[in-house]
Design a protein around this motif. Structure first.
Motif, PDB file in Angstrom:
ATOM      1  N   GLY A 256       0.820  -1.217   0.296  1.00 12.45           N
ATOM      2  CA  GLY A 256      -0.366  -0.123   0.021  1.00 12.45           C
ATOM      3  C   GLY A 256       1.084   0.742   0.046  1.00 12.45           C
ATOM      4  O   GLY A 256       0.351   2.238  -0.572  1.00 12.45           O
ATOM      5  N   ALA A 257       2.134   1.278   0.814  1.00 12.38           N
ATOM      6  CA  ALA A 257       2.693   2.544   0.992  1.00 12.38           C
ATOM      7  C   ALA A 257       3.489   2.593  -0.365  1.00 12.38           C
ATOM      8  O   ALA A 257       3.657   3.611  -0.904  1.00 12.38           O
ATOM      9  CB  ALA A 257       4.356   2.389   1.958  1.00 12.38           C
ATOM     10  N   THR A 258       3.756   1.965  -1.121  1.00 11.67           N
ATOM     11  CA  THR A 258       4.457   1.054  -2.750  1.00 11.67           C
ATOM     12  C   THR A 258       3.815   2.348  -3.473  1.00 11.67           C
ATOM     13  O   THR A 258       3.471   3.274  -4.628  1.00 11.67           O
ATOM     14  CB  THR A 258       5.130   0.591  -3.049  1.00 11.67           C
ATOM     15  OG1 THR A 258       4.067  -0.431  -3.182  1.00 11.67           O
ATOM     16  CG2 THR A 258       6.456   0.250  -2.131  1.00 11.67           C
ATOM     17  N   SER A 259       2.392   1.867  -3.289  1.00  9.22           N
ATOM     18  CA  SER A 259       1.154   2.649  -4.113  1.00  9.22           C
ATOM     19  C   SER A 259       1.051   3.893  -3.752  1.00  9.22           C
ATOM     20  O   SER A 259       0.362   5.220  -5.145  1.00  9.22           O
ATOM     21  CB  SER A 259      -0.315   2.275  -4.183  1.00  9.22           C
ATOM     22  OG  SER A 259      -0.339   0.440  -4.352  1.00  9.22           O
ATOM     23  N   VAL A 260       1.433   4.533  -3.014  1.00  3.77           N
ATOM     24  CA  VAL A 260       1.307   6.004  -2.229  1.00  3.77           C
ATOM     25  C   VAL A 260       2.568   6.890  -3.453  1.00  3.77           C
ATOM     26  O   VAL A 260       1.921   7.856  -3.580  1.00  3.77           O
ATOM     27  CB  VAL A 260       1.278   5.865  -0.834  1.00  3.77           C
ATOM     28  CG1 VAL A 260       2.425   5.974  -0.100  1.00  3.77           C
ATOM     29  CG2 VAL A 260       0.370   7.806  -0.958  1.00  3.77           C
ATOM     30  N   ALA A 261       3.488   6.146  -3.544  1.00  6.69           N
ATOM     31  CA  ALA A 261       4.592   6.860  -4.644  1.00  6.69           C
ATOM     32  C   ALA A 261       4.028   7.169  -5.499  1.00  6.69           C
ATOM     33  O   ALA A 261       4.823   8.236  -5.855  1.00  6.69           O
ATOM     34  CB  ALA A 261       5.288   6.161  -4.083  1.00  6.69           C
ATOM     35  N   THR A 262       3.455   6.273  -6.230  1.00  9.70           N
ATOM     36  CA  THR A 262       2.794   6.351  -7.695  1.00  9.70           C
ATOM     37  C   THR A 262       2.199   7.570  -7.704  1.00  9.70           C
ATOM     38  O   THR A 262       1.673   8.237  -8.568  1.00  9.70           O
ATOM     39  CB  THR A 262       2.481   5.241  -8.249  1.00  9.70           C
ATOM     40  OG1 THR A 262       3.253   4.572  -7.793  1.00  9.70           O
ATOM     41  CG2 THR A 262       1.729   5.575  -9.390  1.00  9.70           C
ATOM     42  N   SER A 263       1.248   7.480  -6.330  1.00  9.86           N
ATOM     43  CA  SER A 263      -0.302   8.218  -6.652  1.00  9.86           C
ATOM     44  C   SER A 263       0.308  10.008  -6.828  1.00  9.86           C
ATOM     45  O   SER A 263      -0.068  11.135  -6.844  1.00  9.86           O
ATOM     46  CB  SER A 263      -1.067   7.939  -5.370  1.00  9.86           C
ATOM     47  OG  SER A 263      -2.155   8.765  -5.327  1.00  9.86           O
ATOM     48  N   ALA A 264       1.539  10.261  -5.418  1.00 10.42           N
ATOM     49  CA  ALA A 264       1.455  11.126  -5.089  1.00 10.42           C
ATOM     50  C   ALA A 264       3.141  12.327  -6.125  1.00 10.42           C
ATOM     51  O   ALA A 264       2.732  13.308  -6.662  1.00 10.42           O
ATOM     52  CB  ALA A 264       2.378  11.185  -3.116  1.00 10.42           C
ATOM     53  N   ALA A 265       3.237  10.846  -6.858  1.00  8.76           N
ATOM     54  CA  ALA A 265       4.145  11.324  -8.257  1.00  8.76           C
ATOM     55  C   ALA A 265       3.365  11.632  -9.595  1.00  8.76           C
ATOM     56  O   ALA A 265       3.400  12.968 -10.002  1.00  8.76           O
ATOM     57  CB  ALA A 265       4.757  10.560  -9.046  1.00  8.76           C
ATOM     58  N   MET A 266       2.006  11.121  -9.843  1.00  8.69           N
ATOM     59  CA  MET A 266       1.327  11.363 -11.073  1.00  8.69           C
ATOM     60  C   MET A 266       0.837  12.605  -9.941  1.00  8.69           C
ATOM     61  O   MET A 266       0.482  13.697 -11.087  1.00  8.69           O
ATOM     62  CB  MET A 266      -0.185  10.767 -10.138  1.00  8.69           C
ATOM     63  CG  MET A 266       0.201   8.740 -11.259  1.00  8.69           C
ATOM     64  SD  MET A 266      -1.106   7.940 -10.687  1.00  8.69           S
ATOM     65  CE  MET A 266      -2.341   9.058 -11.989  1.00  8.69           C
ATOM     66  N   ASP A 267       0.543  12.829  -8.687  1.00  4.54           N
ATOM     67  CA  ASP A 267       0.009  14.653  -9.025  1.00  4.54           C
ATOM     68  C   ASP A 267       0.447  15.511  -8.932  1.00  4.54           C
ATOM     69  O   ASP A 267       0.778  16.708  -9.591  1.00  4.54           O
ATOM     70  CB  ASP A 267      -0.905  14.747  -7.205  1.00  4.54           C
ATOM     71  CG  ASP A 267      -1.977  13.886  -6.599  1.00  4.54           C
ATOM     72  OD1 ASP A 267      -2.410  13.676  -7.745  1.00  4.54           O
ATOM     73  OD2 ASP A 267      -2.666  13.483  -6.201  1.00  4.54           O
ATOM     74  N   ALA A 268       2.211  15.516  -8.854  1.00  5.15           N
ATOM     75  CA  ALA A 268       3.212  16.617  -8.836  1.00  5.15           C
ATOM     76  C   ALA A 268       3.334  16.685 -10.236  1.00  5.15           C
ATOM     77  O   ALA A 268       3.760  17.887 -10.671  1.00  5.15           O
ATOM     78  CB  ALA A 268       4.480  15.854  -8.017  1.00  5.15           C
ATOM     79  N   THR A 269       3.312  15.064 -11.015  1.00  2.00           N
ATOM     80  CA  THR A 269       3.566  15.792 -12.379  1.00  2.00           C
ATOM     81  C   THR A 269       2.893  16.544 -13.347  1.00  2.00           C
ATOM     82  O   THR A 269       3.273  16.660 -14.058  1.00  2.00           O
ATOM     83  CB  THR A 269       4.722  13.997 -13.062  1.00  2.00           C
ATOM     84  OG1 THR A 269       3.794  13.850 -12.602  1.00  2.00           O
ATOM     85  CG2 THR A 269       5.599  13.569 -12.134  1.00  2.00           C
ATOM     86  N   THR A 270       1.639  15.835 -13.416  1.00  2.00           N
ATOM     87  CA  THR A 270       0.645  16.455 -14.157  1.00  2.00           C
ATOM     88  C   THR A 270      -0.300  18.307 -13.716  1.00  2.00           C
ATOM     89  O   THR A 270      -0.513  18.532 -14.498  1.00  2.00           O
ATOM     90  CB  THR A 270      -0.448  15.817 -13.437  1.00  2.00           C
ATOM     91  OG1 THR A 270      -1.221  15.225 -12.741  1.00  2.00           O
ATOM     92  CG2 THR A 270      -0.375  14.459 -14.267  1.00  2.00           C
ATOM     93  N   GLY A 271       0.934  18.449 -12.279  1.00  3.54           N
ATOM     94  CA  GLY A 271       0.571  20.034 -11.985  1.00  3.54           C
ATOM     95  C   GLY A 271      -0.577  19.680 -10.839  1.00  3.54           C
ATOM     96  O   GLY A 271      -1.396  21.287 -10.834  1.00  3.54           O
ATOM     97  N   ILE A 272      -1.747  18.794 -10.925  1.00  2.00           N
ATOM     98  CA  ILE A 272      -2.539  19.011  -9.922  1.00  2.00           C
ATOM     99  C   ILE A 272      -2.262  19.802  -8.497  1.00  2.00           C
ATOM    100  O   ILE A 272      -2.917  20.375  -7.736  1.00  2.00           O
ATOM    101  CB  ILE A 272      -3.270  18.158  -9.434  1.00  2.00           C
ATOM    102  CG1 ILE A 272      -4.924  18.048  -8.957  1.00  2.00           C
ATOM    103  CG2 ILE A 272      -2.784  16.822  -9.299  1.00  2.00           C
ATOM    104  CD1 ILE A 272      -5.351  19.113  -9.994  1.00  2.00           C
ATOM    105  N   MET A 273      -0.683  19.209  -8.146  1.00  2.00           N
ATOM    106  CA  MET A 273       0.031  19.586  -7.161  1.00  2.00           C
ATOM    107  C   MET A 273      -0.235  21.166  -6.853  1.00  2.00           C
ATOM    108  O   MET A 273      -0.705  21.623  -5.425  1.00  2.00           O
ATOM    109  CB  MET A 273       1.037  18.398  -6.553  1.00  2.00           C
ATOM    110  CG  MET A 273       1.800  18.295  -4.882  1.00  2.00           C
ATOM    111  SD  MET A 273       2.094  17.583  -4.428  1.00  2.00           S
ATOM    112  CE  MET A 273       1.284  15.822  -4.381  1.00  2.00           C
ATOM    113  N   ALA A 274       0.436  21.325  -7.757  1.00  2.00           N
ATOM    114  CA  ALA A 274       1.103  22.893  -7.829  1.00  2.00           C
ATOM    115  C   ALA A 274      -0.565  23.827  -7.840  1.00  2.00           C
ATOM    116  O   ALA A 274      -0.595  25.290  -7.483  1.00  2.00           O
ATOM    117  CB  ALA A 274       1.550  23.124  -9.052  1.00  2.00           C
ATOM    118  N   ARG A 275      -1.937  23.438  -8.644  1.00  2.00           N
ATOM    119  CA  ARG A 275      -2.820  23.526  -8.288  1.00  2.00           C
ATOM    120  C   ARG A 275      -3.556  24.147  -6.920  1.00  2.00           C
ATOM    121  O   ARG A 275      -3.767  25.332  -6.170  1.00  2.00           O
ATOM    122  CB  ARG A 275      -3.689  23.332  -9.225  1.00  2.00           C
ATOM    123  CG  ARG A 275      -5.463  23.671  -9.036  1.00  2.00           C
ATOM    124  CD  ARG A 275      -5.556  25.041  -9.597  1.00  2.00           C
ATOM    125  NE  ARG A 275      -6.528  25.575  -9.154  1.00  2.00           N
ATOM    126  CZ  ARG A 275      -7.214  26.964  -9.049  1.00  2.00           C
ATOM    127  NH1 ARG A 275      -6.255  27.919  -9.258  1.00  2.00           N
ATOM    128  NH2 ARG A 275      -8.345  27.579  -9.524  1.00  2.00           N
TER     129      ARG A 275
END
Length: 280
Positions: A96-115
């Motif tokens: 489960g923890a390794t999955s959250v790394a992928t999720s966090a990277a998706m948010d960071a690289t797609t720009g939603i986290m900057a939003r």
């Protein structure tokens, strides 16, 4: 009568609500799990495949090595099922923890986290919602994996207090690993890199007491197995499921200390990365 013009009054700035914002981000994380079930399926399927493989293929032989006086065959499989089930529950939390790394990277690289950074929400809620969401998913996966082990013949001896302590340990472990893997995801330059970054965490249970006793290992390997985080965590899980049989207080204290240390380090690292502006 003279009318005096007045300047328009600006609306009050919305203030972040930490608890409400965390709940919103938690809901977002759970909805993502429903819409993208691949990570959730992997979270459950991996431990289930390992359970069947190690019990029915290797268990007959390995069981004689983990329980004194046990013979090979059906008796060995039953002994190894008792030995390996706690390990696979811990591995489920790691998955489960390794999955959250992928999720966090998706948010960071797609720009939603900057939003999110431009919105009037509590800064810590973005990451906290992801962490809590994957802890909930991992706990649900634990129930499925434990249910499969029980269907195969596993019978834990834990009482109510043991179960309560076990849930507390898994929540603490999930929070610790998720914060660490969020940091790994935010530090990765791509989603693919983030999915590979936590692989070491999946290997550590194999290099500890997860699948064989550390007493059977050669000197240097045994030293590493005894002093890495997952050995006391697995041994504490094993002891609690066995009703506290053979569980030493010092081992349980080491398990909690490792979880706290990993969690604090991951939290500080991830918050620092979140505040940092990502470079293209």
């Amino acid at each position: 009568m003279t009318t005096v013009a007045t300047a328009p009054v600006a609306p009050p700035t919305a203030r972040p609500r930490p608890v409400a914002d965390v709940l919103i981000m938690l809901r977002r994380s759970l909805l993502r799990a429903v819409r993208y079930p691949g990570l959730t399926v992997f979270l459950v399927a991996g431990p289930l495949v390992m359970l069947v493989l190690f019990v029915y293929v290797f268990g007959g032989a390995f069981g004689a090595g983990v329980a004194p006086g046990v013979t090979t065959g059906a008796e060995g499989r039953a002994a190894y099922l008792d030995y390996i089930t706690p390990t696979l529950l811990v591995i489920t939390m790691v998955g489960g923890a390794t999955s959250v790394a992928t999720s966090a990277a998706m948010d960071a690289t797609t720009g939603i986290m900057a939003r999110f950074k431009t919105m009037a929400i509590a800064p810590g809620s973005v990451l906290s919602g992801q962490v809590l969401g994957f802890v909930v998913q991992a706990l649900a996966a634990l129930v499925l994996v434990l249910g499969a082990a029980v269907a195969m013949g596993y019978r834990p001896d834990a009482d109510a207090l043991d179960w309560l302590a076990l849930v507390g340990l898994f929540v603490l472990l999930g929070l610790a690993l998720n914060w660490l893997c969020v940091a790994m995801g935010l530090s990765s330059r791509s989603v693919e890199t983030a999915s590979n970054a936590p692989m070491l965490l999946l290997l550590l249970p194999f290099l500890g007491s997860g699948f064989v006793p550390v007493e059977t290992m050669p000197g240097a390997v045994r030293w590493f197995a005894e002093h890495q985080p997952f050995t006391p965590i697995i041994e504490t899980t094993r002891g609690l499921l066995a009703g506290g049989a053979g569980l030493e207080g010092s081992v349980a204290a080491q398990a909690v200390a490792w979880c706290v240390a990993i969690g604090v380090a991951g939290y500080v690292w991830s918050r620092r990365l979140y505040r940092r502006e990502r470079r293209a």
